[in-house]
Design a protein around this motif. Sequence first.
Motif, PDB file in Angstrom:
ATOM      1  N   LYS A  50     -51.879 -37.302 -32.776  1.00 35.47           N
ATOM      2  CA  LYS A  50     -51.136 -38.537 -32.515  1.00 35.47           C
ATOM      3  C   LYS A  50     -49.652 -38.217 -32.273  1.00 35.47           C
ATOM      4  O   LYS A  50     -49.242 -37.070 -32.342  1.00 35.47           O
TER       5      LYS A  50
ATOM      6  N   TYR B 105     -63.898 -43.330 -25.951  1.00 31.26           N
ATOM      7  CA  TYR B 105     -64.709 -42.857 -27.078  1.00 31.26           C
ATOM      8  C   TYR B 105     -66.164 -43.133 -26.737  1.00 31.26           C
ATOM      9  O   TYR B 105     -66.445 -43.980 -25.884  1.00 31.26           O
TER      10      TYR B 105
ATOM     11  N   ALA C  60     -54.810 -43.248 -41.600  1.00 24.25           N
ATOM     12  CA  ALA C  60     -54.928 -44.613 -41.060  1.00 24.25           C
ATOM     13  C   ALA C  60     -56.221 -45.287 -41.491  1.00 24.25           C
ATOM     14  O   ALA C  60     -56.273 -46.516 -41.621  1.00 24.25           O
ATOM     15  N   THR C  61     -57.266 -44.498 -41.719  1.00 26.57           N
ATOM     16  CA  THR C  61     -58.535 -45.076 -42.162  1.00 26.57           C
ATOM     17  C   THR C  61     -58.338 -45.759 -43.519  1.00 26.57           C
ATOM     18  O   THR C  61     -58.821 -46.876 -43.738  1.00 26.57           O
TER      19      THR C  61
ATOM     20  N   SER D 235     -51.480 -43.981 -37.330  1.00 28.77           N
ATOM     21  CA  SER D 235     -52.066 -42.718 -37.814  1.00 28.77           C
ATOM     22  C   SER D 235     -51.114 -41.557 -37.540  1.00 28.77           C
ATOM     23  O   SER D 235     -50.490 -41.501 -36.476  1.00 28.77           O
TER      24      SER D 235
ATOM     25  N   HIS E  13     -52.555 -45.499 -31.766  1.00 26.49           N
ATOM     26  CA  HIS E  13     -52.235 -44.750 -30.542  1.00 26.49           C
ATOM     27  C   HIS E  13     -50.857 -45.112 -29.983  1.00 26.49           C
ATOM     28  O   HIS E  13     -50.499 -44.608 -28.925  1.00 26.49           O
TER      29      HIS E  13
ATOM     30  N   ASP F   5     -54.614 -52.415 -34.684  1.00 26.93           N
ATOM     31  CA  ASP F   5     -54.781 -50.968 -34.833  1.00 26.93           C
ATOM     32  C   ASP F   5     -53.872 -50.306 -33.798  1.00 26.93           C
ATOM     33  O   ASP F   5     -54.211 -50.209 -32.612  1.00 26.93           O
TER      34      ASP F   5
HETATM   35  C1  LIG Z   1     -57.730 -46.082 -32.921  1.00 25.93           C
HETATM   36  C2  LIG Z   1     -57.826 -45.308 -34.194  1.00 25.93           C
HETATM   37  N1  LIG Z   1     -57.913 -45.977 -35.356  1.00 25.93           N
HETATM   38  C3  LIG Z   1     -57.978 -45.332 -36.535  1.00 25.93           C
HETATM   39  C4  LIG Z   1     -57.981 -43.956 -36.598  1.00 25.93           C
HETATM   40  C5  LIG Z   1     -58.087 -43.267 -37.930  1.00 25.93           C
HETATM   41  O1  LIG Z   1     -56.968 -42.487 -38.149  1.00 25.93           O
HETATM   42  P1  LIG Z   1     -56.902 -41.381 -39.320  1.00 25.93           P
HETATM   43  O2  LIG Z   1     -57.512 -40.140 -38.767  1.00 25.93           O
HETATM   44  O3  LIG Z   1     -55.441 -41.231 -39.611  1.00 25.93           O
HETATM   45  O4  LIG Z   1     -57.656 -41.925 -40.470  1.00 25.93           O
HETATM   46  C6  LIG Z   1     -57.897 -43.210 -35.418  1.00 25.93           C
HETATM   47  C7  LIG Z   1     -57.916 -41.744 -35.472  1.00 25.93           C
HETATM   48  O5  LIG Z   1     -58.345 -41.062 -34.587  1.00 25.93           O
HETATM   49  C8  LIG Z   1     -57.819 -43.906 -34.195  1.00 25.93           C
HETATM   50  O6  LIG Z   1     -57.756 -43.235 -33.040  1.00 25.93           O
END
Ligand SMILES: Cc1ncc(COP(=O)(O)O)c(C=O)c1O
Length: 386
Positions: free
Chosen positions: A195, A327, A58-59, A190, A162, A159
């Motif tokens: 997840k 977080y 997802a990043t 993600s 979740h 985003d």
């Molecule tokens: C809200 C949120 N955005 C983005 C990400 C990034 O996901 P990924 O680990 O697939 O890059 C996460 C991962 O924990 C997340 O919780």
Amino acid sequence: MDNSVIPYGRQNIDQNDIDAVVNTLIADFLTQGPKVKEFEDKFARYVNAKYAVAVSNATAGLHIAVMALDLKPGERVITTPITFAASANCVRYCDGEVWFADIDKDTYTLSLESTKELIESKPKGFFKGIIPVDFAGLPVNLEAFRALADKHDLWIIEDACHAPGGYFTDSKGKQQWCGNGNYADIGIFSFHPVKHIACGEGGMVTTNSEALYKRLSKLRTHGITKENMGENHGGWYYEMQELGYNYRLTDIQSALGITQLAKNDLGVVRRNEIASNYKRAFKDKIKYQSLPKGAYNAHHLFIIEVEDRKGLYDYLRTQNIFTQIHYIPVHTLPYYKEIGYGDADLNNAEDYYSKCISLPMYPTLEEEKQTYVIDRILEFLEKNTK
Ligand SMILES: Cc1ncc(COP(=O)(O)O)c(C=O)c1O
């Protein structure tokens, strides 16, 4: 009950998933084969979006989303401080500036009022976009954010990492599934193992815009396209039109994603049953994430707030219950502090962080383990609250 550790989240892999991966391993393609497209098509249909682009995580998806929306160095984007750092980092990858608005103290998601206040405190054109997060699985009301964004000419990246399977209800009474692209320009998911859908690593970018879909597909594969073949070129021909990345998902991961996706509805129902059990036990005793009318929380997490958070966290670990904290506010992380965000006035986020704790939440969490977790929490609070 077996006395193995109870984690806060856990993947659910069954024989179907294993068979799908093994079948791909012995087929013709390990990557860039038919499974990627099949996963994209099924995922787009699942969330009710026109297009989906599978990515390596997802990043990476967030990164190419910000690029596809043409963020230039120095341009500013608003997000929530209560999220994983990646929701903000994607702006930094493009040399943009991240601005944080506060969260709502009951839903824990980006506050519409605080975002509006921040936008209106600056001249028109100061901000380019907003990245709301469907935090813990609770869908943000994107209809309201869209109205604000339209007024100020901003784009929205949802985003939804979740929240596959979650929805909010819009003013016409229509269920708006997370990532469906009706109010946000782009949605991000993600497939990290904690997840809903586990691919090991993986992600999906969704949109209803054909232009964005084409740009995202190109950026995911080095900036390369085979669209401009022309009659003078053979089948080998491709053009690299801009600087992109190798952010591809493999066929092996996509095969797993397809079988995982097929189980997601059941998984979300199960997560909501667990959430109901927690709520029944904690009602009028412990604060938990509120649920706005018409919203369906996909419950990646179940979060409570307690005064002695560290005490409870440590105690639960002695009882083999491994909770997590979601977080640390992003603006307080050393990197963001160093580049000048440490003094941000985000009281709800900081107050929330001092008390939040995420309890075990995953579809295979057995009834007796839920009861065990609930009993240990109530027991701790009884002993430690005067
Ligand atoms: C809200 C949120 N955005 C983005 C990400 C990034 O996901 P990924 O680990 O697939 O890059 C996460 C991962 O924990 C997340 O919780």
